[in-house]
Design an enzyme around this catalytic site. Sequence first.
Site, mmCIF file in Angstrom:
data_model
loop_
_atom_site.group_PDB
_atom_site.id
_atom_site.type_symbol
_atom_site.label_atom_id
_atom_site.label_comp_id
_atom_site.label_asym_id
_atom_site.label_seq_id
_atom_site.Cartn_x
_atom_site.Cartn_y
_atom_site.Cartn_z
ATOM 1 N N GLU A 82 36.074 -22.850 -0.338
ATOM 2 C CA GLU A 82 37.364 -23.276 0.192
ATOM 3 C C GLU A 82 37.105 -24.536 1.019
ATOM 4 O O GLU A 82 36.247 -24.526 1.906
ATOM 5 C CB GLU A 82 37.967 -22.182 1.081
ATOM 6 N N LYS B 95 32.314 -20.685 9.228
ATOM 7 C CA LYS B 95 32.854 -22.040 9.275
ATOM 8 C C LYS B 95 33.745 -22.240 10.505
ATOM 9 O O LYS B 95 33.736 -23.300 11.120
ATOM 10 C CB LYS B 95 33.678 -22.317 8.010
ATOM 11 N N ARG C 144 25.646 -11.092 1.705
ATOM 12 C CA ARG C 144 25.619 -12.464 2.193
ATOM 13 C C ARG C 144 24.322 -12.743 2.943
ATOM 14 O O ARG C 144 23.652 -11.843 3.427
ATOM 15 C CB ARG C 144 26.825 -12.801 3.061
HETATM 16 P P1 ATP Z 1 35.952 -18.452 4.702
HETATM 17 O O1 ATP Z 1 36.409 -17.953 3.362
HETATM 18 O O2 ATP Z 1 36.102 -17.483 5.791
HETATM 19 O O3 ATP Z 1 36.414 -19.809 5.039
HETATM 20 P P2 ATP Z 1 33.360 -18.445 3.497
HETATM 21 O O4 ATP Z 1 32.067 -18.641 4.197
HETATM 22 O O5 ATP Z 1 33.582 -17.230 2.687
HETATM 23 O O6 ATP Z 1 34.393 -18.616 4.634
HETATM 24 P P3 ATP Z 1 33.974 -19.971 1.130
HETATM 25 O O7 ATP Z 1 34.269 -21.416 1.036
HETATM 26 O O8 ATP Z 1 35.012 -19.035 0.718
HETATM 27 O O9 ATP Z 1 33.599 -19.723 2.649
HETATM 28 O O10 ATP Z 1 32.610 -19.660 0.408
HETATM 29 C C1 ATP Z 1 32.285 -20.173 -0.874
HETATM 30 C C2 ATP Z 1 31.325 -19.250 -1.545
HETATM 31 O O11 ATP Z 1 30.149 -19.123 -0.756
HETATM 32 C C3 ATP Z 1 31.898 -17.860 -1.708
HETATM 33 O O12 ATP Z 1 31.595 -17.394 -3.004
HETATM 34 C C4 ATP Z 1 31.195 -17.060 -0.659
HETATM 35 O O13 ATP Z 1 31.061 -15.727 -1.051
HETATM 36 C C5 ATP Z 1 29.849 -17.771 -0.559
HETATM 37 N N1 ATP Z 1 29.273 -17.566 0.763
HETATM 38 C C6 ATP Z 1 29.825 -17.857 1.957
HETATM 39 N N2 ATP Z 1 29.017 -17.493 2.958
HETATM 40 C C7 ATP Z 1 27.906 -16.962 2.396
HETATM 41 C C8 ATP Z 1 26.694 -16.390 2.904
HETATM 42 N N3 ATP Z 1 26.466 -16.302 4.219
HETATM 43 N N4 ATP Z 1 25.781 -15.944 2.016
HETATM 44 C C9 ATP Z 1 25.991 -16.053 0.699
HETATM 45 N N5 ATP Z 1 27.102 -16.570 0.147
HETATM 46 C C10 ATP Z 1 28.061 -17.018 0.985
#
Ligand code: ATP
Length: 556
Positions: free
Chosen positions: A34, A270, A260
Amino acid sequence: MSENNRPLNFIERIIEDDLATGKYTSIHTRFPPEPNGYLHIGHAKSIWLNFGLAQKYGGKCNLRFDDTNPVKEDEEYVESIQKDVQWLGYQWDGEIHYASDYFDQLYDWAIYLIKQGKAFVCDLNAEQMREYRGTLTEPGKESPFRTRSVEENMELFEKMRAGEFPDGTRTLRAKIDMASSNINMRDPVLYRIKHANHHQTGDKWCIYPSYDYTHGQSDAIEYITHSICTLEFEAHRPLYDWCIQNLPVPAEPHQYEFSRLNVNYTITSKRKLKQLVDENHVDGWNDPRMPTISGMRRRGYTPKAIRDFCEMAGVTKVEGVVDVSMLEYAIREDLNAISPRAMCVLHPLKVTLTNYPEDRTEIMTAPVHPQDEAMGTREMPFCREILIDQDDFREEANKQYKRLVLGKRVRLRNSYVIEAEEAIKDADGNIIEVRARVLEETLGNNPADGVKPKGVIHWVSARDNVDCEVRLYDRLFNDPAPDAGGKNFLDSLNPGSLEILSGCKGEIGLAQATLDDRYQFEREGYFVLDSRYSTPEKPVFNRVIGLKDTWEKAAS
Ligand code: ATP
Ligand code: MG
């Protein structure tokens, strides 16, 4: 994904099975960020996994911006994310995709659900909806608007789209099961009203689809075979499948979840990273102390080290915290192999070599890399005045101190053995100069009298050197779990996480350093020019990492 001999992880086993049984002839993954912030080390793991699997199995990986929430998203993030993915060493298949590319299709499919009697417009507000939702132990209650006719739903949904209702007054919900033990299946929201300008679609829409309604369908449209996400989406999988089964989608993708990446002493949210930036606790998203990909890039971490770390951390369904020293290990491993060596004195102390002629200069040569002859040699002028580190001289010391001591000997790295004769002090008693003598014939030999030097220290010529600033970094947080259990992560910010040293003196070859070069400053660690502050007139070096792990010792 490297081709070492580790056992397959569970996702690789699933993929190999799917290829062996002919379920798929090739795989197609995607990385779906995102664009609401800069990517961090956790995202690196997801990038490495999705792009790495595609590479390993000769498949494809898409980059798809999951841009369903225009309020927090921005074009700046769209650009930084592309740069970060490419810097990590990956290239997406074809064009960049946006979930917003599919808004028309998703809208048509919402109408399809309404016509099938599987979606309805609900007038409950957010608070009422929470009350109706029930809890983990109690079933929810059906919305009073659930029984609306198809015609009424069509009309209201059309009006939602036309902008006739204010934000938050109505939603489109799937009609599934308010008694489901899975809360995600209790008539989840498919569309909400948001009168907001979108970075890709402008003002075309004032209703936006939910993540759950968008993700699987986007996967289907792109013919993704393995849709990999983190464990918190496990309970959303039934909804993912429900949408795929109840819509005329072109393909049937499957979602797989892994745990994760969490790293101690590190924040991977983020929202919280943005707070550090917005409140100026750090020098922007790419501050070298930030766990963002852009921060790690500026700090001098290598893409390979980050990929190796992701590989070492492994892919499982077990929640855990990885020790940040594993990341540091991966960085040292890579940098040790590739970094040219150089000498740089961080806290200069002048040494005058009393028996060395004033007008003489010798050129010392040394290998650029001790294990890699192909990297060649380097040259360093040597003369009567040299600089050593203040820490490398003492008037008196015990046997553990293997550096220069008054009346004792030390080897200057790649040069002579010297013997300290006198310490000169200022009015406050600070040592401002050491007078020493050079032992002749000690280039490559021990002293003829058999009295061996205690150790080896680094030095630079006081006449010919590169004046530079050096920035030493420590962990941004003192607490191994800065934001665990509702703690305020700002409370554990490490006040000593940045130390700036000016007047450091490096060997002359460092004048040729470019932003892409990482050096090992002998005995001091690995260093890279800072992309923000360094100029040709005034080089600024970031310490990427020290030579060995001193954190545990220092902290205990
Ligand atoms: P948010 O959705 O709360 O803004 P997010 O960290 O999930 O935060 P995304 O942009 O949705 O951000 O993440 C993109 C991809 O990265 C998703 O598939 C998510 O599952 C993966 N991802 C995010 N954080 C981690 C992590 N700590 N370890 C592994 N994969 C991650
Ligand atoms: Mg997310």
